[in-house]
Design a protein around this motif. Sequence first.
Motif, PDB file in Angstrom:
ATOM      1  N   ARG A  36      -9.913  -2.240  -3.531  1.00  0.00           N
ATOM      2  CA  ARG A  36     -10.215  -3.300  -2.549  1.00  0.00           C
ATOM      3  C   ARG A  36     -10.532  -4.628  -3.227  1.00  0.00           C
ATOM      4  NH1 ARG A  36     -13.934   0.376   1.534  1.00  0.00           N
ATOM      5  NH2 ARG A  36     -13.708  -1.357   2.972  1.00  0.00           N
TER       6      ARG A  36
ATOM      7  N   TYR B  44       0.817  -1.210   0.000  1.00  0.00           N
ATOM      8  CA  TYR B  44       0.000   0.000   0.000  1.00  0.00           C
ATOM      9  C   TYR B  44       0.854   1.264   0.000  1.00  0.00           C
ATOM     10  CZ  TYR B  44      -4.805   1.206  -0.372  1.00  0.00           C
ATOM     11  OH  TYR B  44      -6.008   1.596  -0.904  1.00  0.00           O
TER      12      TYR B  44
ATOM     13  N   GLY C 262      -4.912 -11.079   0.396  1.00  0.00           N
ATOM     14  CA  GLY C 262      -3.574 -11.624   0.619  1.00  0.00           C
ATOM     15  C   GLY C 262      -2.526 -10.770  -0.079  1.00  0.00           C
TER      16      GLY C 262
ATOM     17  N   TYR D 234       0.851   5.317  -1.778  1.00  0.00           N
ATOM     18  CA  TYR D 234       1.036   6.628  -1.122  1.00  0.00           C
ATOM     19  C   TYR D 234       2.187   7.387  -1.793  1.00  0.00           C
ATOM     20  CZ  TYR D 234      -1.210   4.034   2.804  1.00  0.00           C
ATOM     21  OH  TYR D 234      -2.003   3.250   3.595  1.00  0.00           O
TER      22      TYR D 234
ATOM     23  N   ARG E 151       1.476   5.750  16.185  1.00  0.00           N
ATOM     24  CA  ARG E 151       1.465   5.742  14.713  1.00  0.00           C
ATOM     25  C   ARG E 151       2.833   5.256  14.252  1.00  0.00           C
ATOM     26  NH1 ARG E 151       1.831   5.000  10.220  1.00  0.00           N
ATOM     27  NH2 ARG E 151       0.862   6.026   8.433  1.00  0.00           N
TER      28      ARG E 151
ATOM     29  N   GLY F 193      -3.016  -7.971   2.643  1.00  0.00           N
ATOM     30  CA  GLY F 193      -1.654  -8.509   2.644  1.00  0.00           C
ATOM     31  C   GLY F 193      -1.059  -8.595   4.035  1.00  0.00           C
TER      32      GLY F 193
ATOM     33  N   GLU G 265      -6.145  -0.515  -4.724  1.00  0.00           N
ATOM     34  CA  GLU G 265      -6.867   0.654  -4.189  1.00  0.00           C
ATOM     35  C   GLU G 265      -8.385   0.508  -4.286  1.00  0.00           C
ATOM     36  OE1 GLU G 265      -4.398   3.436  -6.579  1.00  0.00           O
ATOM     37  OE2 GLU G 265      -4.278   4.584  -4.727  1.00  0.00           O
TER      38      GLU G 265
HETATM   39  N1  LIG Z   1       3.205   1.500   9.306  1.00  0.00           N
HETATM   40  C1  LIG Z   1       3.874   0.646   8.565  1.00  0.00           C
HETATM   41  O1  LIG Z   1       5.075   0.517   8.674  1.00  0.00           O
HETATM   42  C2  LIG Z   1       3.142  -0.185   7.551  1.00  0.00           C
HETATM   43  C3  LIG Z   1       3.798  -1.231   6.896  1.00  0.00           C
HETATM   44  C4  LIG Z   1       3.071  -2.010   6.008  1.00  0.00           C
HETATM   45  C5  LIG Z   1       1.749  -1.714   5.737  1.00  0.00           C
HETATM   46  N2  LIG Z   1       1.172  -0.667   6.365  1.00  0.00           N
HETATM   47  C6  LIG Z   1      -0.252  -0.349   6.148  1.00  0.00           C
HETATM   48  O2  LIG Z   1      -1.004  -1.518   6.338  1.00  0.00           O
HETATM   49  C7  LIG Z   1      -2.193  -1.418   5.581  1.00  0.00           C
HETATM   50  C8  LIG Z   1      -2.352  -2.697   4.781  1.00  0.00           C
HETATM   51  O3  LIG Z   1      -1.347  -2.744   3.777  1.00  0.00           O
HETATM   52  P1  LIG Z   1      -1.383  -3.852   2.641  1.00  0.00           P
HETATM   53  O4  LIG Z   1      -0.298  -3.510   1.685  1.00  0.00           O
HETATM   54  O5  LIG Z   1      -1.412  -5.184   3.265  1.00  0.00           O
HETATM   55  O6  LIG Z   1      -2.792  -3.547   1.925  1.00  0.00           O
HETATM   56  P2  LIG Z   1      -4.114  -4.478   1.938  1.00  0.00           P
HETATM   57  O7  LIG Z   1      -4.542  -4.685   3.365  1.00  0.00           O
HETATM   58  O8  LIG Z   1      -3.871  -5.664   1.111  1.00  0.00           O
HETATM   59  O9  LIG Z   1      -5.126  -3.534   1.196  1.00  0.00           O
HETATM   60  C9  LIG Z   1      -5.783  -2.515   1.901  1.00  0.00           C
HETATM   61  C10 LIG Z   1      -7.158  -2.964   2.404  1.00  0.00           C
HETATM   62  O10 LIG Z   1      -7.694  -1.917   3.183  1.00  0.00           O
HETATM   63  C11 LIG Z   1      -9.088  -2.011   3.185  1.00  0.00           C
HETATM   64  N3  LIG Z   1      -9.715  -0.709   2.986  1.00  0.00           N
HETATM   65  C12 LIG Z   1     -10.622  -0.136   3.819  1.00  0.00           C
HETATM   66  N4  LIG Z   1     -11.032   1.032   3.346  1.00  0.00           N
HETATM   67  C13 LIG Z   1     -10.411   1.227   2.169  1.00  0.00           C
HETATM   68  C14 LIG Z   1     -10.463   2.265   1.196  1.00  0.00           C
HETATM   69  N5  LIG Z   1     -11.239   3.349   1.348  1.00  0.00           N
HETATM   70  N6  LIG Z   1      -9.685   2.156   0.096  1.00  0.00           N
HETATM   71  C15 LIG Z   1      -8.896   1.080  -0.084  1.00  0.00           C
HETATM   72  N7  LIG Z   1      -8.806   0.056   0.809  1.00  0.00           N
HETATM   73  C16 LIG Z   1      -9.564   0.123   1.937  1.00  0.00           C
HETATM   74  C17 LIG Z   1      -9.473  -2.986   2.053  1.00  0.00           C
HETATM   75  O11 LIG Z   1      -9.882  -4.206   2.665  1.00  0.00           O
HETATM   76  P3  LIG Z   1     -11.463  -4.442   2.930  1.00  0.00           P
HETATM   77  O12 LIG Z   1     -12.120  -4.485   1.588  1.00  0.00           O
HETATM   78  O13 LIG Z   1     -11.518  -5.723   3.661  1.00  0.00           O
HETATM   79  O14 LIG Z   1     -11.925  -3.268   3.742  1.00  0.00           O
HETATM   80  C18 LIG Z   1      -8.179  -3.178   1.296  1.00  0.00           C
HETATM   81  O15 LIG Z   1      -8.104  -4.449   0.705  1.00  0.00           O
HETATM   82  C19 LIG Z   1      -2.057  -0.157   4.722  1.00  0.00           C
HETATM   83  O16 LIG Z   1      -2.719   0.913   5.338  1.00  0.00           O
HETATM   84  C20 LIG Z   1      -0.570   0.095   4.749  1.00  0.00           C
HETATM   85  O17 LIG Z   1      -0.244   1.436   4.540  1.00  0.00           O
HETATM   86  C21 LIG Z   1       1.845   0.095   7.263  1.00  0.00           C
END
Ligand SMILES: NC(=O)c1ccc[n+]([C@@H]2O[C@H](COP(=O)([O-])OP(=O)(O)OC[C@H]3O[C@@H](n4cnc5c(N)ncnc54)[C@H](OP(=O)(O)O)[C@@H]3O)[C@@H](O)[C@H]2O)c1
Length: 325
Positions: A315, A43, A319, A47, A263, A152, A313
């Motif tokens: 959704r 994700y 995985g 950004y 955060r 994921g 993006e």
């Molecule tokens: N802080 C850190 O170091 C760190 C590291 C890695 C990832 N992250 C964060 O972890 C989160 C998950 O990352 P990921 O790469 O594994 O992505 P992901 O979970 O595979 O995809 C994002 C999921 O968020 C949900 N979602 C809810 N509202 C949404 C909206 N308005 N637009 C798009 N998606 C929405 C969707 O699932 P549903 O359809 O089930 O709602 C979507 O499948 C992200 O926010 C990412 O930035 C943070």
Amino acid sequence: MKTKAVEIAQAGGPDVMRLVDIEVPPPGAGELLLRQTAIGLNYIDTYHRSGLYPLPMPAVLGMEGAGVVEAVGSGVKGYKAGDRVAYGVGPRGGYARHRNIPAGRVVKLPKAIGDETAAGMMLKGLTVRSLLRAVYKVKRGETILFHAAAGGVGVIFTQWAKALGARVIGTVGSDDKIAVAKAHGCTHVINYRTENVVERVKEITGGAGLPVVYDGVGQSTFMTSLDCLRPRGLLVVFGNASGPVKSFDLGLLASKGSLYVTRPTVMTYMADDKELAEASRDLIDIVKSGKVKIPINQRYALADAAQAHRDLESRATTGTTILIP
Ligand SMILES: NC(=O)c1ccc[n+]([C@@H]2O[C@H](COP(=O)([O-])OP(=O)(O)OC[C@H]3O[C@@H](n4cnc5c(N)ncnc54)[C@H](OP(=O)(O)O)[C@@H]3O)[C@@H](O)[C@H]2O)c1
């Protein structure tokens, strides 16, 4: 040497990504030149692309990948051409066939872990490791909540949390995703588009609330997440899939029960090479043990990165997703 990479010249929608030829210099001191075989989609790439996290331009996206060492820079010890390696906390530049990377940021891969699995597990798995073992130490028997549990990070988080003896309440955005979240270890799954999450959490916990909520969705779930906590509970906001939480009244933490909010970023938690090596070992061990499986549910050619971003993006993915250079 010349290689193919996906580059952006300005921030914007998925269409700003272009497959271009870029020049990769020989590896500098302390660096390895990699020929990448699989690249992880995350994700954070969206950004970087959209400008939510501004970058100097032009920029090559991508924080995670796996491949083979092709050349070793001066001063690097312990690596040789032909070694299989992976990385998950950058530096950015992963959307490319070849790239240079500091040797301290990679980990050697055992035979038991294939390149695609590695490319799909490093950033998300290191994030999960820091969420469960450092940001908050989850204890056996605790009930915890994770938003977007079929995503994921979500599918790795729930399996790892279960292996630690926790019970995970997962939220998902569609009924189809309920099965995915359950298959990866969630004890309860809530469709947060159709159900009242706070009421369900109260039911499940007998009114007590939760010690910790993990929220990578951000803006649309923030208040719900606070309301799921027990007094002195911790909200871990670690992402912005629905948009960033820009500001809130600090007094809410008092009125809702002396709550905590953090955060974190995996980059801060993995800033030190030794800590990164230790966390990578833990991740590799738990994947080798079979307790955490890495479901690669989407594969795209690197040239189709724009479509991969659109699907993530909107959704449409579950995985892990990888790009093949
Ligand atoms: N802080 C850190 O170091 C760190 C590291 C890695 C990832 N992250 C964060 O972890 C989160 C998950 O990352 P990921 O790469 O594994 O992505 P992901 O979970 O595979 O995809 C994002 C999921 O968020 C949900 N979602 C809810 N509202 C949404 C909206 N308005 N637009 C798009 N998606 C929405 C969707 O699932 P549903 O359809 O089930 O709602 C979507 O499948 C992200 O926010 C990412 O930035 C943070």
